[in-house]
Scaffold this motif. Sequence first.
Motif, PDB file in Angstrom:
ATOM      1  N   CYS A  68      -7.767   0.734  -6.506  1.00 52.32           N
ATOM      2  CA  CYS A  68      -6.476   0.223  -6.027  1.00 52.32           C
ATOM      3  C   CYS A  68      -5.768  -0.617  -7.093  1.00 52.32           C
ATOM      4  O   CYS A  68      -4.545  -0.548  -7.229  1.00 52.32           O
ATOM      5  CB  CYS A  68      -6.679  -0.580  -4.740  1.00 52.32           C
ATOM      6  SG  CYS A  68      -5.131  -1.041  -3.966  1.00 52.32           S
ATOM      7  N   CYS A 113       0.847  -1.194   0.000  1.00 48.30           N
ATOM      8  CA  CYS A 113       0.000   0.000   0.000  1.00 48.30           C
ATOM      9  C   CYS A 113       0.881   1.241   0.000  1.00 48.30           C
ATOM     10  O   CYS A 113       1.657   1.473   0.932  1.00 48.30           O
ATOM     11  CB  CYS A 113      -0.911   0.008   1.221  1.00 48.30           C
ATOM     12  SG  CYS A 113      -1.837   1.538   1.362  1.00 48.30           S
ATOM     13  N   ILE A 166      -6.374   6.671  -2.891  1.00 43.56           N
ATOM     14  CA  ILE A 166      -7.336   6.548  -4.007  1.00 43.56           C
ATOM     15  C   ILE A 166      -8.563   5.739  -3.554  1.00 43.56           C
ATOM     16  O   ILE A 166      -9.695   6.071  -3.893  1.00 43.56           O
ATOM     17  CB  ILE A 166      -6.672   5.841  -5.222  1.00 43.56           C
ATOM     18  CG1 ILE A 166      -5.567   6.709  -5.806  1.00 43.56           C
ATOM     19  CG2 ILE A 166      -7.704   5.481  -6.285  1.00 43.56           C
ATOM     20  CD1 ILE A 166      -6.015   7.911  -6.585  1.00 43.56           C
ATOM     21  N   MET A 191      -1.960  -0.365  -8.308  1.00 43.69           N
ATOM     22  CA  MET A 191      -1.031  -1.505  -8.295  1.00 43.69           C
ATOM     23  C   MET A 191      -0.394  -1.696  -9.672  1.00 43.69           C
ATOM     24  O   MET A 191       0.793  -1.995  -9.785  1.00 43.69           O
ATOM     25  CB  MET A 191      -1.768  -2.791  -7.867  1.00 43.69           C
ATOM     26  CG  MET A 191      -2.205  -2.824  -6.426  1.00 43.69           C
ATOM     27  SD  MET A 191      -0.829  -2.747  -5.256  1.00 43.69           S
ATOM     28  CE  MET A 191      -0.995  -1.130  -4.595  1.00 43.69           C
TER      29      MET A 191
HETATM   30  S1  SF4 Z   1      -5.637   2.597  -3.237  1.00 46.39           S
HETATM   31 FE1  SF4 Z   1      -4.450   0.816  -2.652  1.00 46.39          FE
HETATM   32  S2  SF4 Z   1      -2.396   1.635  -2.531  1.00 46.39           S
HETATM   33 FE2  SF4 Z   1      -3.713   3.412  -2.508  1.00 46.39          FE
HETATM   34  S3  SF4 Z   1      -4.107   3.781  -0.343  1.00 46.39           S
HETATM   35 FE3  SF4 Z   1      -5.732   2.461  -1.024  1.00 46.39          FE
HETATM   36  S4  SF4 Z   1      -5.001   0.420  -0.551  1.00 46.39           S
HETATM   37 FE4  SF4 Z   1      -3.216   1.750  -0.477  1.00 46.39          FE
END
Ligand code: SF4
Length: 457
Positions: free
Chosen positions: A286, A252, A257, A290
């Motif tokens: 997310c 993370c 987002i 990623m």
């Molecule tokens: S979108 Fe994914 S990477 Fe971004 S804060 Fe949320 S969990 Fe973390």
Amino acid sequence: MNDAPVQIVEQALYEVRKTIHPRAVHGWFAGWRWALVWATQIVFYGLAWLPWNGRQAVLLDIAHRKFLIFGLVFFPQDVIYLAVLLIISALSLFLFTAVAGRLWCGYACPQTVYTEIFMWVEQRIEGDRMARMKLDAAPLSARKVALKAAKHGAWAAIALWTGFTFVGYFTPIRELWDAVWTANTGPWETFWVLFYGFATYGNAGWMREQVCKYMCPYARFQSAMFDRDTLIITYDKERGEPRGKGAGKGDCVDCSICVQVCPTGIDIRDGLQYECIGCAACIDGCDRVMEKVGRPKGLIRYSTTHALEHKLTRAQMFKRAFRPRVLIYSGILWTIIAAAGVALWQRVPLKVDVIRDRAAISREVEGGLIENVYRLHIMNTREAPRRFDIDVAGLPTATLVGEAGVTLEGAEAKLVPIKVRIPAGVLAAGTHPIHFEVQARDDDNVKVSEKSVFIVR
Ligand code: SF4
Ligand code: SF4
């Protein structure tokens, strides 16, 4: 002893709503949500206009006490089918919730669907999340007034069309359309168009997540239907933490987002919360992050408590979906659906109710005869006209007086007065069972026998 002055802090019982401006999201689950928006709305807005045998295919004609659904005609006596439909809906909800949590809320609930449509309009007119936040914070200007007026105008138009369509299922929609354009709608039609339109505008435009959080009863009790193998939207803490950027951190990147796209404004990384409607927007959001940071997708994903704790593979997780609870719900559901299907298939397109005439229970008439008067409520539940013969049975000496038949138009119901006479002295005083037999002249299989009594005083 502590002599520090006691501070009294007043706490508001009502939490002031902070406007949520969800960020637009694209992805696999957003695609599914839009597919369901299209599917449900094409059916809702379109079905009301669909013709069938010269009339509206689906018309819930409360004024004439009959429901017309494609080729089927239902009278109030068919309320059992409505009860079965409600049972099937409730059981389906239990089943889907046990398997995959708040699927209904996230994809097909009218609150979700209309909020999605209203948010789409909002984005088109006011711009993306940042533009909307800036506009809200900006002082009043001609541009702000114009944008807000355009948005509310578009919302009001959708809401009124929705209210009109809703009423069009209870009043023939083409007649309603003409009545609207000639300003001839009745008081109830006007009230319901405006009421339903106002509810749509208020719920999807203003209330949004508050309906799910504070008003929806299902949100409150659905967790009782969850178990450790129910699919829920989860953040993989083990993989994600410690969050942040740089060496030694989890996957993370703490970009927030997932919070920005959430229509209820929660952070799924804090664990399962009752505010989560299961829309999967955070999964789509997310997954994109990623992709960008070169990590495997699925940091937020559909999973189960059991799968997370025991690190089950996807195959193992889905195998556990077929647990006794799910199999029992499915078994009951399919049995009821099959029974309802057979009952509908074998349904005789004729209904008869016998109503005794209270004013003339039993009286002696000329010729030494005793007469009882009845009214037969005969309902032709097929769409074509039909002639029905009426006879009385159960007492050998009973004769019918008057016309022993009736012709009904398609989907018509009529009250037919019937007199039954018996020679005096043949029967003892009291009640004697009889039954009326009503039969279609053109089809021996379409017949109904309805019980009643003959009274001798
Ligand atoms: S979108 Fe994914 S990477 Fe971004 S804060 Fe949320 S969990 Fe973390
Ligand atoms: S936490 Fe995720 S699934 Fe739940 S409401 Fe927010 S965006 Fe939707």
